[in-house]
Design an enzyme around this catalytic site. Sequence first.
Site, mmCIF file in Angstrom:
data_model
loop_
_atom_site.group_PDB
_atom_site.id
_atom_site.type_symbol
_atom_site.label_atom_id
_atom_site.label_comp_id
_atom_site.label_asym_id
_atom_site.label_seq_id
_atom_site.Cartn_x
_atom_site.Cartn_y
_atom_site.Cartn_z
ATOM 1 N N HIS A 82 0.852 -1.182 0.000
ATOM 2 C CA HIS A 82 0.000 0.000 0.000
ATOM 3 C C HIS A 82 0.888 1.232 0.000
ATOM 4 C CE1 HIS A 82 -3.538 2.451 0.808
ATOM 5 N NE2 HIS A 82 -2.722 3.176 1.553
ATOM 6 N N ASP A 161 -15.284 2.644 7.694
ATOM 7 C CA ASP A 161 -14.138 3.471 7.269
ATOM 8 C C ASP A 161 -14.542 4.318 6.059
ATOM 9 O OD1 ASP A 161 -11.289 4.301 6.746
ATOM 10 O OD2 ASP A 161 -11.695 3.155 4.934
ATOM 11 N N ARG A 168 -14.365 12.758 6.961
ATOM 12 C CA ARG A 168 -13.073 13.425 7.221
ATOM 13 C C ARG A 168 -12.674 14.313 6.056
ATOM 14 N NH1 ARG A 168 -9.331 8.779 7.660
ATOM 15 N NH2 ARG A 168 -7.719 10.357 7.820
ATOM 16 N N SER A 183 -7.433 3.825 9.273
ATOM 17 C CA SER A 183 -8.201 3.748 8.032
ATOM 18 C C SER A 183 -7.507 2.827 7.024
ATOM 19 C CB SER A 183 -8.352 5.169 7.458
ATOM 20 O OG SER A 183 -8.832 5.142 6.146
ATOM 21 N N LYS A 187 -8.539 -1.629 5.934
ATOM 22 C CA LYS A 187 -8.779 -2.258 4.631
ATOM 23 C C LYS A 187 -7.750 -3.349 4.357
ATOM 24 C CE LYS A 187 -9.012 1.978 3.564
ATOM 25 N NZ LYS A 187 -9.242 3.370 3.255
#
Length: 451
Positions: A82, A161, A168, A183, A187
């Site tokens: 990620h 989320d 947000r 967050s 995932k």
Amino acid sequence: MFVPGLIERKRDGGALSAAEWRDLLAEYEAGRVPDYQMAALLMACFLRGLERAETAGLLDGMLASGSRLDFAGLGRPVVDKHSTGGVGDKVSLVLAPLAAACGVAVPMMSGRGLGHTGGTLDKLESIPGFSTQLSLDQMRAQVERIGCVLIGQTPEVAPVDKKLYALRDVTATVECIPLISASIMSKKLAEGLTGLVLDVKQGSGAFIADADRSLELARTMIALGEDRGCPTVALLTAMDRPLGRACGNALEAEEAIMALKDEGPDDLRELTLAEGVEMLVLARGTGGQGDGGTEKARAGYRKELEQALTSGAAARKFQEIIEAQGGNPAVVDDPALLPQAREVEVYRAPRAGRVLEVAPRAIGRAVVQMGGGRQQVDDVVDPTVGFVISARPGDKVRKGEPLASIFARTPADVELAHRALDEAITIGEGAASPLPLVAARVTAKGVEQLA
Ligand code: URA
């Protein structure tokens, strides 16, 4: 549940317990806590911060709101990567098929463009027919069949989320390390991974630009992963200039395809291989969590990855993925099948000198303004627009020398792009001082400086 009491406690510097986070998030997800109370709580979190245990409670509440994949029966390591986001960062498009070609199962769930940064899903969707919307069952089946899937967050995964993130985004509470960490990890941990590689960007184009804070972000995510049985390693990498040359969805897909054939730019190749080595260390590494493998093993993994590029195995794996997800696999042999921009123009150096900076934020913002990203949530993205920038910090250039190509919808957008390049590319005297491409490797054991 008395929500004003929770907001008050957080406002005054206290903490919510794991049970309180779990119940609050469940009530919010069910629509029984209004956005205005959640927004007030998020702002209190932003201003007061969250301790490690509290961040873990928030993460567990997010995970509990949805389903988690279980690949225990697969008999193969399941590793993902990620990136915290940047401009020109198309590594996922190269790395996921590359790692899969080396035997790692990669169930990659990615996001769309956000602010000035591009998103993997938008890049993939520039491939004609490619669908990023698969169910969890379809996702699992594809990983079992071909070892890799590239999709967006499904409704089953950490749904709270998704709701919190949207809130947000419009309440100025994105840039908060514990909130970002929970967050992202909600995932990634839902993917049922046996390992995770994080690419934490630093520099002016990153969400968290400052080096110390990006290290804190890496450490927070690593702790969350490791505590939940997912060995996690982070590389701190440069986002003080775009990665590679292409910025814009179809242009980046084309550059990723070139990289899969080992014909891409050097920095994209280097970063992909660096992250690929970390994925293989996690997949096969010796000695358990985060020990990084031996230097000999690392060199072997790098060679294996390079061979998957040069042999065509990685490009063929990308074709398999495209075909499985409804896209036209012929784009890999003929990238001209990707959508093409109407207006193409060359940008030339306005003066002689040294390129001191290519500022990623100005480039990313221009791509969005030209239609390559969203200014409002329901905007439709134009895959064709963007830049291919050959100028790199440190290059010596002559006046009038081509530095970039502009790809746009209209002559007015070409003008906008010209102005953006004037702002982004600084030419002057003296030396450029770009950040090292890969500055450090961070594990649960500590930080190893690499440059
Ligand atoms: N990406 C995410 O998924 N969440 C954040 O909070 C920031 C970036």
